[in-house]
Write an enzyme that holds these catalytic residues in place. Structure first.
Site, PDB file in Angstrom:
ATOM      1  N   ARG A   6       0.840  -1.208   0.000  1.00 10.62           N
ATOM      2  CA  ARG A   6       0.000   0.000   0.000  1.00 10.62           C
ATOM      3  C   ARG A   6       0.871   1.254   0.000  1.00 10.62           C
ATOM      4  O   ARG A   6       0.540   2.247  -0.644  1.00 10.62           O
ATOM      5  CB  ARG A   6      -0.962   0.017   1.185  1.00 10.62           C
ATOM      6  CG  ARG A   6      -0.255   0.019   2.522  1.00 10.62           C
ATOM      7  CD  ARG A   6      -1.221   0.069   3.699  1.00 10.62           C
ATOM      8  NE  ARG A   6      -0.522  -0.176   4.949  1.00 10.62           N
ATOM      9  CZ  ARG A   6      -0.676   0.539   6.050  1.00 10.62           C
ATOM     10  NH1 ARG A   6      -1.523   1.547   6.085  1.00 10.62           N
ATOM     11  NH2 ARG A   6      -0.012   0.245   7.145  1.00 10.62           N
ATOM     12  N   SER A  33      -4.703   5.419   5.288  1.00  8.70           N
ATOM     13  CA  SER A  33      -4.429   3.983   5.369  1.00  8.70           C
ATOM     14  C   SER A  33      -4.104   3.381   4.003  1.00  8.70           C
ATOM     15  O   SER A  33      -3.214   2.537   3.884  1.00  8.70           O
ATOM     16  CB  SER A  33      -5.633   3.247   5.965  1.00  8.70           C
ATOM     17  OG  SER A  33      -5.871   3.697   7.281  1.00  8.70           O
ATOM     18  N   GLU A  54     -18.569   4.122  -0.398  1.00  6.77           N
ATOM     19  CA  GLU A  54     -17.798   3.367  -1.388  1.00  6.77           C
ATOM     20  C   GLU A  54     -18.557   3.209  -2.705  1.00  6.77           C
ATOM     21  O   GLU A  54     -17.962   3.312  -3.784  1.00  6.77           O
ATOM     22  CB  GLU A  54     -17.412   1.989  -0.837  1.00  6.77           C
ATOM     23  CG  GLU A  54     -16.410   2.024   0.313  1.00  6.77           C
ATOM     24  CD  GLU A  54     -17.053   2.287   1.663  1.00  6.77           C
ATOM     25  OE1 GLU A  54     -18.304   2.329   1.739  1.00  6.77           O
ATOM     26  OE2 GLU A  54     -16.329   2.469   2.657  1.00  6.77           O
ATOM     27  N   PHE A  79     -14.147  -3.544   1.633  1.00 10.73           N
ATOM     28  CA  PHE A  79     -15.192  -2.520   1.485  1.00 10.73           C
ATOM     29  C   PHE A  79     -15.439  -2.176   0.024  1.00 10.73           C
ATOM     30  O   PHE A  79     -16.577  -2.033  -0.411  1.00 10.73           O
ATOM     31  CB  PHE A  79     -14.803  -1.249   2.252  1.00 10.73           C
ATOM     32  CG  PHE A  79     -14.519  -1.488   3.709  1.00 10.73           C
ATOM     33  CD1 PHE A  79     -15.274  -2.387   4.448  1.00 10.73           C
ATOM     34  CD2 PHE A  79     -13.488  -0.808   4.347  1.00 10.73           C
ATOM     35  CE1 PHE A  79     -15.005  -2.605   5.788  1.00 10.73           C
ATOM     36  CE2 PHE A  79     -13.219  -1.017   5.688  1.00 10.73           C
ATOM     37  CZ  PHE A  79     -13.971  -1.921   6.413  1.00 10.73           C
ATOM     38  N   HIS A 104      -5.133  -3.556   2.450  1.00 14.02           N
ATOM     39  CA  HIS A 104      -5.383  -4.314   3.684  1.00 14.02           C
ATOM     40  C   HIS A 104      -6.016  -5.670   3.381  1.00 14.02           C
ATOM     41  O   HIS A 104      -6.955  -6.109   4.033  1.00 14.02           O
ATOM     42  CB  HIS A 104      -6.241  -3.502   4.658  1.00 14.02           C
ATOM     43  CG  HIS A 104      -5.557  -2.255   5.130  1.00 14.02           C
ATOM     44  ND1 HIS A 104      -5.263  -1.207   4.293  1.00 14.02           N
ATOM     45  CD2 HIS A 104      -5.105  -1.895   6.358  1.00 14.02           C
ATOM     46  CE1 HIS A 104      -4.643  -0.252   4.970  1.00 14.02           C
ATOM     47  NE2 HIS A 104      -4.524  -0.639   6.226  1.00 14.02           N
ATOM     48  N   ASP A 112      -7.614  -5.920  13.533  1.00 13.34           N
ATOM     49  CA  ASP A 112      -8.968  -5.419  13.262  1.00 13.34           C
ATOM     50  C   ASP A 112      -9.980  -6.548  13.051  1.00 13.34           C
ATOM     51  O   ASP A 112     -11.179  -6.366  13.240  1.00 13.34           O
ATOM     52  CB  ASP A 112      -8.975  -4.504  12.035  1.00 13.34           C
ATOM     53  CG  ASP A 112      -8.598  -3.073  12.393  1.00 13.34           C
ATOM     54  OD1 ASP A 112      -8.757  -2.700  13.572  1.00 13.34           O
ATOM     55  OD2 ASP A 112      -8.157  -2.350  11.503  1.00 13.34           O
ATOM     56  N   GLN A 116     -12.799  -6.413   8.514  1.00 17.27           N
ATOM     57  CA  GLN A 116     -11.921  -5.518   7.747  1.00 17.27           C
ATOM     58  C   GLN A 116     -11.032  -6.294   6.765  1.00 17.27           C
ATOM     59  O   GLN A 116     -10.178  -5.705   6.113  1.00 17.27           O
ATOM     60  CB  GLN A 116     -11.020  -4.715   8.692  1.00 17.27           C
ATOM     61  CG  GLN A 116     -11.702  -4.236   9.950  1.00 17.27           C
ATOM     62  CD  GLN A 116     -12.790  -3.217   9.689  1.00 17.27           C
ATOM     63  OE1 GLN A 116     -12.523  -2.149   9.158  1.00 17.27           O
ATOM     64  NE2 GLN A 116     -14.037  -3.542  10.033  1.00 17.27           N
ATOM     65  N   ARG A 163      -1.468  -4.453   3.914  1.00 15.03           N
ATOM     66  CA  ARG A 163      -1.117  -3.538   5.003  1.00 15.03           C
ATOM     67  C   ARG A 163       0.303  -3.822   5.464  1.00 15.03           C
ATOM     68  O   ARG A 163       1.073  -2.924   5.744  1.00 15.03           O
ATOM     69  CB  ARG A 163      -2.078  -3.753   6.180  1.00 15.03           C
ATOM     70  CG  ARG A 163      -1.661  -3.007   7.448  1.00 15.03           C
ATOM     71  CD  ARG A 163      -2.696  -3.179   8.556  1.00 15.03           C
ATOM     72  NE  ARG A 163      -2.327  -2.423   9.748  1.00 15.03           N
ATOM     73  CZ  ARG A 163      -1.760  -2.945  10.826  1.00 15.03           C
ATOM     74  NH1 ARG A 163      -1.491  -4.239  10.875  1.00 15.03           N
ATOM     75  NH2 ARG A 163      -1.465  -2.196  11.865  1.00 15.03           N
TER      76      ARG A 163
END
Lengths: 308, 276
Positions: A6, A33, A54, A79, A104, A112, A116, A163
């Site tokens: 990322r 993030s 989104e 998401f 992620h 998390d 997630q 991540r």
């Protein structure tokens, strides 16, 4: 140097944005993030903070793309791909030049927990006509993919990013090519296809197994769609057995894509490894990779199980 | 290059009437489709195409054209009829609607027809696309406008409300949304299925420039679109009260005519009324 894909993405986006004025970025309240913030800080007029919307973000990206822009539309993998029908009808169907960025990915997000974790996203995106699906293994490959998608590709694409930090695995002089995979380590007993967060573990597993007299070929399968059928068939013929490992549900992911090719073109035993059709859970990334056997020792153990 | 024609109201009414006739004919020929919403939207679409939109039938992808995104994609037969009348494609092609290999897909598809701006039909998505097009025009410093028509049943979709929340943030005064408020959807009256009201108050509260009109009154449609041209720093929301099935007595305000094709007898009767 190990770097999260990322972060490599955010840096690459700013680099391509400096040269290509048509590059724009959108984020849904996760710019810090997903690392799209690096682009946003340098090109605020070409960055759109869409809030926690989104579906709207994806549709807006489609409208930008249909007007000649190259939008990178960013959120966590779970998401953004969760807004499936919007990606299907607003992006994939019109062949819009949208780059859906899912960060992620997998259990690698860690503490998390499952809500997630993008664990079914490859399967979802792979099933859409026109959609390209890419998952880089390290910094250099991430940057090359982003440059390619910004400047030299027409049509929608999904990029899956981590991540967690990823060790450098690409060979010197590596050049990403759509639909091509690269052999990271040669071997004759079995081929291990890995992608994204599991590539570094696959390399470690091959080294561990070499000490036990098991010769593992490792292939970084970063272009999941289109897939490099030639290298899969070649490995099937030369090593006789194929093992796949990914931080994704074993249903629908890279392993499924490999099995589809093998079944039709060169049937040999295939062992798919990943999340065994379960949801994720909280824990440190390292603890999770150990529990689900996606790290070096885990992958080595599963390869031995396969080889019997 | 082309500019918006200043077609007079009498001429536009004739164009709309002919397009209504063709809509009935093509839906009968196709054996399926959505007459109710196609007919309710027709007068607004006609005024858009013949009085306000800059477009060029000989160059559908002209970069500086005004865009029309039909978010309520099931009503595309009405737009197909107006496109054919304007010379985008031969009128006889209308009878290929919904048939194999026809560019006249059941819902709009930009890759099948150059004069379609997007793929719509899964409700709730077109407005977001229109917002993206309006943002792109702003980025490029282009003066063209984006017109987007949404349905009232469609406005029950969550993505519509995301989009409605977002457009004012970006001060998109080049975006004009028209709500074809015909009051009906498949399962019944919108008021009973899932009411939007008070929709004008809601849009005012969402910081849109709201205009409330009768969507079959040409003077009101023209005045609203002229007013929209003068708005600064706010997107425009036109709530158009319309009648489902407008122009065909037995279809008007009848939920049953949301999504079925007229029989041969019904077609004959409808054409007689529309030709009178």
């Amino acid at each position: 140097m190990a770097k999260a894909s990322r972060l490599a993405f955010g840096e690459a986006l700013a680099e391509v944005g400096a040269k290509n004025q048509n590059v724009v970025a959108l984020d849904a309240d996760l710019a810090k993030s997903t690392m799209s913030k690096i682009f946003a800080d340098q090109f605020p007029e070409r960055f759109f903070e869409m809030g926690i919307q989104e579906a709207n973000m994806i549709g807006v990206a489609a409208g930008l793309a249909l007007s000649g822009k190259v939008p990178f539309c960013c959120s966590f993998a779970c998401f953004v791909t969760g807004r499936y029908d919007t990606i299907r009808i607003s992006v994939a169907y019109p062949n819009a030049n949208v780059r859906v960025i899912g960060t992620h990915a997998g259990i690698g997000i860690g503490e998390d927990g499952n809500s997630q974790m993008g664990l079914e996203d490859i399967g979802l995106m792979r099933g859409l006509p026109n959609m390209v699906v890419l998952q880089p293994a390290d910094e250099v490959e991430t940057k090359q993919m982003i440059e390619f998608l910004a400047n030299r590709h027409e049509g929608p694409a999904y990029v899956r990013l981590t991540r967690q930090k990823l060790a450098d695995v690409s060979p010197d002089g590596y050049q990403f090519k759509l639909g091509k995979s690269v052999v990271l380590r040669d071997g004759k007993d079995v081929t291990c296809f890995a992608t994204g967060g599991t590539v570094q573990g696959a390399v470690a597993a091959a080294e561990e197994l070499a000490g036990e007299g098991i010769d593992v070929r490792v292939v970084n399968l970063s272009s999941i769609k289109p897939i490099d059928a030639d290298i899969i068939v070649k490995c099937a013929k030369e090593t006789g057995k194929l093992f796949t490992v990914e931080d994704h549900n074993i249903i629908g992911g890279m392993g499924t894509a490999v099995a589809e090719v093998v079944t039709e073109k060169c049937p040999v035993p295939v062992f798919r490894w990943g999340l065994p059709d379960v949801f994720g859970e909280s824990g440190s990334p390292e603890a999770l990779y150990a529990k689900y056997q996606l790290d070096g020792p885990g992958i080595a153990a599963k390869i031995k199980e396969f080889l019997g | 290059m082309s500019t918006a024609a200043a077609t007079d109201i009498a001429t536009m009414k004739k164009i709309a009437s002919k397009a209504r006739i063709n809509t009935i004919k093509m839906l009968h020929e196709a054996g399926s489709g959505h007459p109710g919403g196609s007919l309710s939207a027709m007068d607004i679409m006609t005024v858009l195409m013949h009085r306000f939109m800059k477009h060029d039938p000989t160059n559908p992808r002209w970069e500086d054209r005004d865009r029309f995104v039909l978010s309520k994609g099931h009503c595309v037969p009405a737009w197909y009829c107006l496109l054919a009348d304007a010379g985008y494609f031969p009128e006889e092609d209308l009878m290929t609607l919904r048939k194999l290999d026809s560019p006249l897909q059941g819902h709009p598809v930009n890759t099948a027809m150059d004069s379609m701006e997007a793929c719509t039909g899964s409700l709730g998505q077109g407005l977001s696309i229109a917002i993206g097009m309006a943002m792109a025009a702003k980025l490029d410093g282009k003066p063209h406008k984006i017109y987007c028509m949404i349905g009232d049943g469609e406005t029950q979709e969550g993505q519509i409300w995301e989009a409605l929340l977002s457009a004012p943030k970006f001060k998109l005064d080049n975006l004009v949304v028209i709500l074809d408020n015909n009051g009906g959807q498949i399962d019944g009256p919108v008021e009973e299925v899932m009411s939007l009201n008070p929709v004008v108050d809601k849009m005012n509260a969402f910081n849109w420039h709201v205009i409330d009109i009768d969507g079959h009154d040409y003077d009101q449609i023209i005045a609203a679109l002229e007013e929209a041209n003068g708005v600064k720093d706010q997107p425009i929301f036109i709530r158009a009260a319309t009648v489902k099935g407008k122009g065909v007595s037995f279809m008007e305000a009848k939920i049953d005519w949301h999504g079925k094709a007229p029989s041969a007898e019904e077609t004959e009767q409808a054409l007689a009324e529309l030709s009178a």
